[in-house]
Structure formats: structure tokens, C-alpha cells
Scaffold this motif. Structure first.
Motif, short mmCIF file in Angstrom:
data_model
loop_
_atom_site.label_atom_id
_atom_site.label_comp_id
_atom_site.label_asym_id
_atom_site.label_seq_id
_atom_site.Cartn_x
_atom_site.Cartn_y
_atom_site.Cartn_z
N ASP A 29 11.25 0.37 9.95
CA ASP A 29 10.87 -0.88 10.62
C ASP A 29 9.39 -1.19 10.41
O ASP A 29 9.03 -2.33 10.15
N LYS A 30 8.54 -0.16 10.52
CA LYS A 30 7.11 -0.36 10.32
C LYS A 30 6.82 -0.78 8.88
O LYS A 30 6.00 -1.66 8.63
N LYS A 31 7.50 -0.14 7.93
CA LYS A 31 7.29 -0.47 6.52
C LYS A 31 7.74 -1.91 6.24
O LYS A 31 7.07 -2.66 5.54
N ALA A 32 8.89 -2.30 6.81
CA ALA A 32 9.38 -3.67 6.61
C ALA A 32 8.44 -4.68 7.27
O ALA A 32 8.18 -5.74 6.69
N ILE A 38 2.20 -8.53 4.54
CA ILE A 38 1.57 -8.70 3.23
C ILE A 38 2.10 -9.97 2.57
O ILE A 38 1.33 -10.79 2.05
N LYS A 39 3.41 -10.17 2.60
CA LYS A 39 4.02 -11.36 2.01
C LYS A 39 3.46 -12.63 2.64
O LYS A 39 3.10 -13.58 1.95
N THR A 144 4.42 -4.73 -2.66
CA THR A 144 4.91 -5.09 -1.32
C THR A 144 4.33 -4.17 -0.25
O THR A 144 4.33 -4.52 0.92
N ASP A 145 3.83 -3.00 -0.65
CA ASP A 145 3.21 -2.07 0.29
C ASP A 145 1.78 -2.43 0.62
O ASP A 145 1.16 -1.81 1.48
N ILE A 166 -4.71 -4.67 0.14
CA ILE A 166 -4.77 -6.03 0.68
C ILE A 166 -4.88 -5.92 2.19
O ILE A 166 -4.10 -5.20 2.82
N GLU A 167 -5.85 -6.60 2.75
CA GLU A 167 -6.11 -6.55 4.19
C GLU A 167 -6.13 -7.96 4.75
O GLU A 167 -6.29 -8.94 4.01
#
Length: 173
Positions: A29-32, A38-39, A144-145, A166-167
Motif C-alpha cells: 500500500d505504501k509503495k502504491a 510520483i505520478k 515509478t519508485d 524526485i521530491e
């Protein structure tokens, strides 16, 4: 007594199994959620590439300890990156080393890959030498990460690449 030990062991094993499944689900869930964030930032053109590693065309790759970044918004690109490599023309001001500029005149093209990653091409179109310097193209590859690599191609310098993340862009600055 043996039955109680077996029951306690089964109970303990089921608790461990439940907590492991919950931890795996939480990680997914955290990764998604991170991938969705990011997206959202990339599609909104509102993010910062935070460089932490540099690979010059000639010379030694190295970690970056100071904060170097490329700030992207819909209307402005701000670059504050170091440069290591061969320059074919010295800067007018010796303190102007590195890749440092702010421009509101640029083209921004984004392509989405098969795995959901992005390739972004930025070309400054502002030809004022004091602001633009000699950057021809900046190609940013974003996973995507949130990991990214940036390749900078210049007119009067060897190409250079940066790795980083990316931040979220700080809107207070």
C-alpha cells in the motif's frame, strides 16, 4: 499439558502469520501510494530532481554531499547542479561554474514508458547567455519508485549525468 502447549503454539503461529500478511500489505500500500504521488507530481510538472550522484563523461563518478537540484514547475525551470568535466569555453564569470540557470522559456516533452516510467526532455529556448549558459537538452528518466537520472547535453561542455530522486517541490521558496 501437551494439548495446552500445542494450542498456545498454534495461536502464536497464527498471530505471527497475520502480522506478516499485514506488514506485506502495508508495504504494498505504501509503495502504491508513493508511486501515485510520483505520478501526480510528474504529470502536474511540479517537482524537484534532487541529485545525489554525478557521472561525468571523463573522470571519476562521485557522490554529492551538498544540495544540488533541478526544480521543475509549469512555468519555470531552475537548475543548480555542479559540473565536472571538460569545458571548451570558460564562463564569463569564474564563480559561475556548474549548471546554474533559471528560465521561463523552455520546451517540455514527456513520454510514458511501458512500465509506467517517464522520459522527460527539457530544452531551454531562452538564448540570453547570462541566464541560459550553454545547456542544449536535459533528459530526465523517472521510475515509478521516484528514482531518476538526468543527462545534460551542452554546447561547450562534455555531457554529464546525475542520479537522484524526485521530491515534492517546496512552494514556500
Amino acid at each position: 499439558m501437551k494439548i495446552l502447549n500445542k494450542i498456545a503454539t498454534l495461536f502464536l503461529m497464527s498471530l505471527i502469520s497475520i502480522s506478516l500478511v499485514h506488514a506485506q500489505t502495508s508495504r504494498k500500500d505504501k509503495k502504491a501510494a508513493h508511486a501515485a504521488e510520483i505520478k501526480s507530481m510528474v504529470e502536474a510538472q511540479d517537482y524537484v530532481f534532487d541529485a545525489n550522484y554525478v557521472t561525468p563523461m571523463r573522470g571519476i563518478s562521485r557522490s554529492l554531499n551538498s544540495p544540488y537540484d533541478l526544480v521543475i514547475s509549469k512555468d519555470t525551470i531552475t537548475a543548480f547542479l555542479p559540473y565536472f568535466g571538460q569545458a571548451y569555453q570558460a564562463p564569463y564569470n569564474p564563480t559561475d561554474g556548474g549548471i546554474k540557470f533559471t528560465t521561463t522559456k523552455f520546451s517540455y516533452n514527456s513520454k510514458v514508458g511501458k512500465k509506467g516510467d517517464w522520459t522527460i526532455t527539457i530544452k531551454p529556448t531562452d538564448r540570453s547567455i547570462s541566464n541560459w549558459r550553454d545547456v542544449q537538452t536535459m533528459t530526465l528518466s523517472i521510475s515509478t519508485d521516484g528514482y531518476a537520472s538526468l543527462q545534460v547535453i551542452s554546447t561547450n561542455r562534455d555531457p554529464i549525468s546525475f542520479n537522484g530522486t524526485i521530491e515534492k517541490r517546496d512552494h514556500k521558496k
